[in-house]
Design a protein around this motif. Structure first.
Motif, PDB file in Angstrom:
ATOM      1  N   PHE A 168      42.725  32.371  48.097  1.00  0.00           N
ATOM      2  CA  PHE A 168      41.881  33.267  47.312  1.00  0.00           C
ATOM      3  C   PHE A 168      41.503  34.522  48.100  1.00  0.00           C
ATOM      4  O   PHE A 168      41.316  35.596  47.514  1.00  0.00           O
TER       5      PHE A 168
ATOM      6  N   GLU B 182      44.298  36.829  47.611  1.00  0.00           N
ATOM      7  CA  GLU B 182      44.225  37.407  46.271  1.00  0.00           C
ATOM      8  C   GLU B 182      43.239  38.565  46.231  1.00  0.00           C
ATOM      9  O   GLU B 182      43.473  39.581  45.563  1.00  0.00           O
TER      10      GLU B 182
ATOM     11  N   PRO C 144      46.755  36.761  37.989  1.00  0.00           N
ATOM     12  CA  PRO C 144      46.711  37.615  39.183  1.00  0.00           C
ATOM     13  C   PRO C 144      48.053  37.704  39.905  1.00  0.00           C
ATOM     14  O   PRO C 144      48.212  38.551  40.775  1.00  0.00           O
ATOM     15  N   TRP C 145      49.003  36.822  39.549  1.00  0.00           N
ATOM     16  CA  TRP C 145      50.278  36.794  40.269  1.00  0.00           C
ATOM     17  C   TRP C 145      51.446  36.859  39.292  1.00  0.00           C
ATOM     18  O   TRP C 145      51.467  36.166  38.277  1.00  0.00           O
TER      19      TRP C 145
ATOM     20  N   ARG D  92      51.307  40.342  43.616  1.00  0.00           N
ATOM     21  CA  ARG D  92      49.974  40.588  43.041  1.00  0.00           C
ATOM     22  C   ARG D  92      50.083  41.501  41.829  1.00  0.00           C
ATOM     23  O   ARG D  92      50.760  42.542  41.871  1.00  0.00           O
TER      24      ARG D  92
ATOM     25  N   ALA E 283      40.823  39.797  40.875  1.00  0.00           N
ATOM     26  CA  ALA E 283      40.854  38.556  41.651  1.00  0.00           C
ATOM     27  C   ALA E 283      39.902  37.545  41.024  1.00  0.00           C
ATOM     28  O   ALA E 283      38.833  37.897  40.521  1.00  0.00           O
TER      29      ALA E 283
END
Length: 328
Positions: free
Chosen positions: A224, A227, A275-276, A306, A311
């Protein structure tokens, strides 16, 4: 993997070609090596022309740090610390284009008997990567049988954890368990050993190492943190070495893998931007690497890019992080 198959000598970075392809190092690319170790990945990134910021909590890596500072003084920076806080530690050196994490214990650490990671070498029962906090010996000698069994089952998937814990408690009643070989012999006595199988202490040593170093918490927090750190287009590559770690990484990149199935008869949950993107399929070592580096047998690489989505707040939900409950 069984420690008897671990190579001797300096740490060999696994899946190096695949990691290089994932993060595309080159001039003007800034890569955060969150698990520096012996510096194998960092050196390869630097030789490709990239700038590298490296992190590690193990003070024994300093000779390898000094070697890269000498060879690449203008493009290599080392920051001591844990990768769970990589966003904070790397922020002064932002923007970062890619983050690489090689999870778990390195061959370098296994080969140092005084670190206590290996049951193949006589040494103090330590296992602390940072050399701070409670050691494996503290856990083995202080935990009651039930919580010790639960730990071995949750973190090592050791099905005979109760019997092992009972033998440990009985043995320490005579004298404290202080060395790796002592513990390995107790475990072997508890559950036996079949020819050709991995050493019976393999899973228990894994479990103790994970507990001593809070490895699952470190992994979740590090994922995280990456991220939060990476902007759109940034890449994250993670190499793990056993199924428990890989499951966490897999579900982090694709939360749907760990969530409950949704009934079509119920109102559909809001679909949030992920987020990905470009999350690649898991990559494992090919025959050539397996032949020259047995450590790569259990390695799995997962990577993603990303997106522009915000995030997420840190959460353990859906990641399949093992929790200490009751042993089977």
């Amino acid at each position: 993997m069984p420690e008897a198959e671990q190579p001797q000598g300096p740490h060999v970075p696994v899946l190096l070609a695949e990691v290089l392809a994932a993060v595309s190092p080159g001039p003007h690319v800034r890569i955060l090596d969150g698990t520096f170790g012996a510096g194998g990945y960092s050196r390869a990134f630097l030789e490709a022309g990239a700038h590298v910021i490296a992190l590690d909590r193990d003070p024994s890596v300093l000779p390898h740090v000094e070697a890269l500072v000498g060879d690449f003084p203008d493009r290599f920076i080392f920051v001591p610390g844990t990768f769970s806080a990589l966003d904070v530690l790397a922020q002064p050196h932002a923007p970062i284009d890619a983050v690489v994490l090689d999870i778990g214990v390195s061959s370098m650490q296994l080969d140092e008997a005084d670190r206590g990671f290996s049951f193949m070498r006589e040494g103090p029962l330590d296992m602390r990567m940072s050399r701070e906090g409670p050691s494996a010996a503290d856990l083995v000698n202080q935990l009651d049988a039930e919580p010790l069994a639960n730990l071995l089952y949750a973190y090592g998937e050791e099905r005979k954890s109760r019997r092992i814990a009972q033998f440990i408690v009985a043995a320490r009643a005579d004298a404290p368990i202080e060395t790796t070989v002592q513990l390995a012999r107790i475990i072997e006595k508890a559950i036996g050993r079949k020819p050709g199988d991995a050493h019976p202490a393999t899973r228990s040593f894994q479990a103790l190492r994970i507990a001593v170093n809070a490895e699952f918490d470190q992994l979740v927090e590090g994922l995280f943190a990456a991220e939060r750190l990476l902007d759109e287009g940034g890449r994250l590559a993670v190499v793990s070495f056993h199924s428990l770690e890989d499951r966490i990484v897999k579900r982090f990149f694709d939360p749907a893998k760990g969530g409950p199935a949704q009934s079509r008869h119920l109102p559909q949950a809001e679909i949030r931007p992920l987020p990905w993107t470009s999350v690649a399929k898991a990559v494992k070592a090919g025959p050539e690497e397996l032949a020259r580096n047995p450590r790569s047998r259990s390695a799995v690489l997962r990577c993603g890019t990303r997106s522009d989505a915000p995030a997420r707040p840190l959460t353990y939900e859906g990641l399949g992080v093992p929790r200490i409950g009751s042993a089977a």
